[in-house]
Design an enzyme around this catalytic site. Sequence first.
Site, PDB file in Angstrom:
ATOM      1  N   CYS A 185      39.645  39.813  33.908  1.00  0.00           N
ATOM      2  CA  CYS A 185      40.744  40.771  34.060  1.00  0.00           C
ATOM      3  C   CYS A 185      42.115  40.116  33.960  1.00  0.00           C
ATOM      4  O   CYS A 185      43.098  40.782  33.624  1.00  0.00           O
ATOM      5  CB  CYS A 185      40.610  41.511  35.388  1.00  0.00           C
ATOM      6  SG  CYS A 185      40.409  40.427  36.813  1.00  0.00           S
ATOM      7  N   LYS A 245      27.507  44.995  47.654  1.00  0.00           N
ATOM      8  CA  LYS A 245      26.759  45.632  46.566  1.00  0.00           C
ATOM      9  C   LYS A 245      27.026  44.891  45.268  1.00  0.00           C
ATOM     10  O   LYS A 245      28.164  44.806  44.808  1.00  0.00           O
ATOM     11  CB  LYS A 245      27.140  47.103  46.414  1.00  0.00           C
ATOM     12  CG  LYS A 245      26.386  47.800  45.282  1.00  0.00           C
ATOM     13  CD  LYS A 245      26.893  49.190  45.027  1.00  0.00           C
ATOM     14  CE  LYS A 245      26.186  49.817  43.828  1.00  0.00           C
ATOM     15  NZ  LYS A 245      26.497  49.098  42.569  1.00  0.00           N
ATOM     16  N   GLU A 265      42.575  47.883  28.434  1.00  0.00           N
ATOM     17  CA  GLU A 265      41.782  46.670  28.614  1.00  0.00           C
ATOM     18  C   GLU A 265      40.568  46.701  27.692  1.00  0.00           C
ATOM     19  O   GLU A 265      39.826  47.686  27.672  1.00  0.00           O
ATOM     20  CB  GLU A 265      41.337  46.557  30.077  1.00  0.00           C
ATOM     21  CG  GLU A 265      40.738  45.226  30.432  1.00  0.00           C
ATOM     22  CD  GLU A 265      40.559  45.066  31.937  1.00  0.00           C
ATOM     23  OE1 GLU A 265      40.880  43.999  32.457  1.00  0.00           O
ATOM     24  OE2 GLU A 265      40.099  46.032  32.579  1.00  0.00           O
ATOM     25  N   GLU A 292      40.905  45.153  43.300  1.00  0.00           N
ATOM     26  CA  GLU A 292      41.258  44.162  42.284  1.00  0.00           C
ATOM     27  C   GLU A 292      40.753  44.742  40.973  1.00  0.00           C
ATOM     28  O   GLU A 292      39.554  44.776  40.718  1.00  0.00           O
ATOM     29  CB  GLU A 292      40.613  42.812  42.613  1.00  0.00           C
ATOM     30  CG  GLU A 292      41.307  41.652  41.914  1.00  0.00           C
ATOM     31  CD  GLU A 292      40.748  41.391  40.546  1.00  0.00           C
ATOM     32  OE1 GLU A 292      41.412  41.805  39.553  1.00  0.00           O
ATOM     33  OE2 GLU A 292      39.680  40.791  40.429  1.00  0.00           O
TER      34      GLU A 292
END
Length: 486
Positions: free
Chosen positions: A293, A183, A389, A259
């Site tokens: 990331c 996806k 983040e 992840e």
Amino acid sequence: MGSEDAAAARRLLIDGELVAAAGTFPTLNPATGAVLGHAPDATPEHAAAAVAAARRAFDETDWSTNVELRVRCLDQLHRALVEHADELRAITIAEVGATRALTHGAQLDEPIGIVRYYADLLAGYPLSEDLGELEIRGQRHRRWVEREAAGVVAAIIAYNYPNQLALAKLAPALAAGCTVVLKGAPDTPLTTLTLGEIIAEHTDLPPGVVNVLTSATAEVGEALTTHPDVDVITFTGSTAVGKQIMKAASDGLKRTFLELGGKSAMIVLDDADLMTTAMFAAFMVCAHSGQGCALTTRLLVPRDRHDEIVKLVAGGMGRVKVGDPSDPATYMGPLISAKQRAKVDGMVKRAVADGATLVCGGNPIEPGFFYEPTLLANVDPDSEIAQHEVFGPVLAVIAYDGDDDAVRIANNSAFGLSGAVHGADEERAIAVARRIRTGTFSINGGNYFAADAPFGGFKQSGIGREMGREGLEEFLETKTFAAVAK
């Protein structure tokens, strides 16, 4: 290729057929804000059909046991990706906002190399291991271990590096003998659909082995993660969504690889080359507009060198060329969307209100979704900007007192994905690196990211590893056999 007409022709891949969907949704060029094209908006029914196709391909064909076929198909996929690299490069620049330079690295060319790596690894990988004989109650028993495919994989990827994320999941899963429903991210669907069309039209992958879906909402992802015929879930994205996926997968005890986010620290030791380190820190946080990331977004500096280093980093950020990602001279392109830019801007403004010093940047750039390279100094290590983040070109400078304090601050995070240390004494730098609880680490600019190197994190940065032998083994089950020796 970048036109709406060309993009509108993209289709889903289900059971070996390229199919349209009744509905579509727009995808934008983040460098301009204009509509680039429309992608098919898959439904939960499409997800169910894709899973059924993957289940049939796994259960009713020899894909999972035919190593020769898998090596051949991976060879074909690698060759097709190389041959269509220019097409993939154009759509990646237009839709992802990746710079042309980045597509010659981690945005495209290096991910294509992942397929080559797993084709070669599979060809020589030992899928069985002899444990020898064992005597039990006067009888000899011959024992061995075999590794077999884990089953049907639901692979859900993020928008920031769609080629890398897709191929780092697809290649090892296919090498292992799994079948996959991939996806794509709603912000970058055309890039993933292009990959699906290349698979359908230029490889001998049997129908159902790879299925590719795109959708504007979370419904399709939810359908995949809760489907009883999905055996494995691999997801790259935010930690918040990763937690939701873990909960969804728990009912079926599905094997789950995540992840997730990061808030990586770069530690500048007191013997480091400050000019070199400052340039590295400035350009690193601006790579792909900070939408990575593993990027180092906290800069830990000796307290008595704080102002000196801040000045050097600001100078480095002033050299970052921001603009059209298709221009080979551009270093930093746009953020992915207006929503993401608003999030970044909001976090910067709150950081200043909380006491951080805005040294440079802190403003949107029009047109498109650009944001200035931004440097914040005198940052509290417990503040929002140091703990959460950002996913934007924002660097937070934090002062420390001695190596132990630097290690403490670096580990003061819910995340544990990556990090870096710079210092003239390499043994000291390595000793500091070993004390940081992260899955990857760079010493004096060392680059760990490659197809043969396992990548993943500690703590809330995820579970499992991608790439390397470890990446293949995430998609393998281990079965132990014993037979009475003759």
